[in-house]
Design a protein around this motif. Structure first.
Motif, PDB file in Angstrom:
ATOM      1  N   SER A  23     -41.143 -40.726 -32.355  1.00 47.21           N
ATOM      2  CA  SER A  23     -41.448 -41.961 -31.631  1.00 47.21           C
ATOM      3  C   SER A  23     -41.572 -43.155 -32.571  1.00 47.21           C
ATOM      4  CB  SER A  23     -42.738 -41.797 -30.818  1.00 47.21           C
ATOM      5  OG  SER A  23     -43.843 -41.543 -31.670  1.00 47.21           O
ATOM      6  N   TYR A 225     -31.088 -41.280 -27.148  1.00 44.22           N
ATOM      7  CA  TYR A 225     -31.525 -39.911 -26.853  1.00 44.22           C
ATOM      8  C   TYR A 225     -33.045 -39.813 -26.778  1.00 44.22           C
ATOM      9  CZ  TYR A 225     -32.819 -35.076 -27.804  1.00 44.22           C
ATOM     10  OH  TYR A 225     -33.413 -33.840 -27.758  1.00 44.22           O
ATOM     11  N   LEU A 226     -33.729 -40.404 -27.760  1.00 40.78           N
ATOM     12  CA  LEU A 226     -35.187 -40.321 -27.778  1.00 40.78           C
ATOM     13  C   LEU A 226     -35.795 -41.037 -26.577  1.00 40.78           C
ATOM     14  CD1 LEU A 226     -35.933 -41.000 -31.560  1.00 40.78           C
ATOM     15  CD2 LEU A 226     -35.924 -38.786 -30.388  1.00 40.78           C
ATOM     16  N   SER A 229     -33.508 -39.321 -22.946  1.00 43.87           N
ATOM     17  CA  SER A 229     -33.542 -37.872 -22.723  1.00 43.87           C
ATOM     18  C   SER A 229     -34.919 -37.277 -22.976  1.00 43.87           C
ATOM     19  CB  SER A 229     -32.504 -37.178 -23.609  1.00 43.87           C
ATOM     20  OG  SER A 229     -31.195 -37.624 -23.288  1.00 43.87           O
ATOM     21  N   ARG A 230     -35.626 -37.797 -23.973  1.00 45.72           N
ATOM     22  CA  ARG A 230     -36.940 -37.235 -24.289  1.00 45.72           C
ATOM     23  C   ARG A 230     -38.090 -38.073 -23.747  1.00 45.72           C
ATOM     24  NH1 ARG A 230     -37.706 -35.016 -30.232  1.00 45.72           N
ATOM     25  NH2 ARG A 230     -39.694 -34.567 -29.182  1.00 45.72           N
TER      26      ARG A 230
END
Length: 252
Positions: A23, A225-226, A229-230
């Motif tokens: 993060s 993606y972070l 998706s996450r």
């Protein structure tokens, strides 16, 4: 000063961050170019999608605290100028002039904006760039940070940058600074390490027209993606309490 070679340490830090604390790789605010930078940054830095409330949730009576930003750290290449140049697009000069001269801008104080580059100011080889930038920005009084002897380049010079602002009475804490740049692996990671806020100029200098190298493309893929998706988002700077009494001492 550091030699102008590739910043291998920065790459290693990026990889380590992605493995241990991903993060921290995310910016607090994403804008296309610096021309979109809000004059009053605080509210924009904490605008994040709120989770859907459950029927049993009660509305909070406590307003969301906002940071007070008193200083800007600006990257040069691909943020203010095209890479390896010292020529400012007209719209960016207009933006800088507004930030420095608007009566309502918190950055109309002397020494409230500082250019921190991994080229200009980082090594004597780039002294011609420093002179050119000084000539271009003399009227606006926006200086270039000169990396002290023996100090490392971004993202490792946060302590020195914070001290520069403190010595001039601009800030007391690192969480009063926003770092603005086009690179997650240098600008955003430096902000995270020093306890400041970060603003990512996603498109670089020209909105929608950025040509990226492989590393820059990879950063964009990882960020998406972070975030998508996450479901990660950038945490508040270390030590920021939202009460104006955060420690924000920095240190790398």
């Amino acid at each position: 000063m550091q030699s102008p070679n590739s910043n291998l340490r920065a790459f290693n830090l990026a990889v380590t961050t992605l493995l241990k604390n991903p993060s921290q790789f995310l910016p607090h605010l994403t804008i296309p170019t610096i021309t979109h930078l809000p004059e009053i940054l605080g509210p924009a830095l904490i605008q994040t999608p709120a989770p859907s409330p459950s029927p049993s949730d009660k509305p909070s009576a406590t307003p969301t605290p906002t940071p007070t930003i008193r200083a800007l750290v600006l990257d040069k290449d691909n943020t203010l100028c095209h890479p390896k140049t010292t020529s400012f697009p007209a719209e960016i000069l207009v933006k800088l002039r507004y930030l420095r001269t608007s009566p309502t801008s918190p950055f109309n104080r002397d020494n409230s904006i500082l250019i921190v580059s991994n080229r200009a100011g980082s090594h004597p080889r780039y002294d011609a760039e420093v002179r050119a930038l000084d000539d271009e920005l003399r009227e606006l009084q926006i200086p270039v940070f000169m990396l002290p002897e023996g100090s490392a380049k971004k993202p490792f010079c946060g302590t020195e940058v914070l001290e520069w602002f403190r010595e001039r009475g601009v800030v007391d804490r690192a969480d009063e600074i926003a770092v603005v740049g086009d690179r997650l692996g240098t600008d955003v990671l430096m902000a995270a390490a020093m306890g400041s806020w970060s603003v990512w100029c996603r498109d670089g200098v020209t909105e929608g027209g950025r040509e990226m190298n492989l590393l820059e493309k990879m950063e964009g893929w990882v960020e998406k993606y972070l975030r998508e998706s996450r479901g990660l988002r950038a945490p508040p700077p270390r030590g920021w309490t939202g009460t104006g009494t955060g420690t924000g001492t920095g240190g790398l």
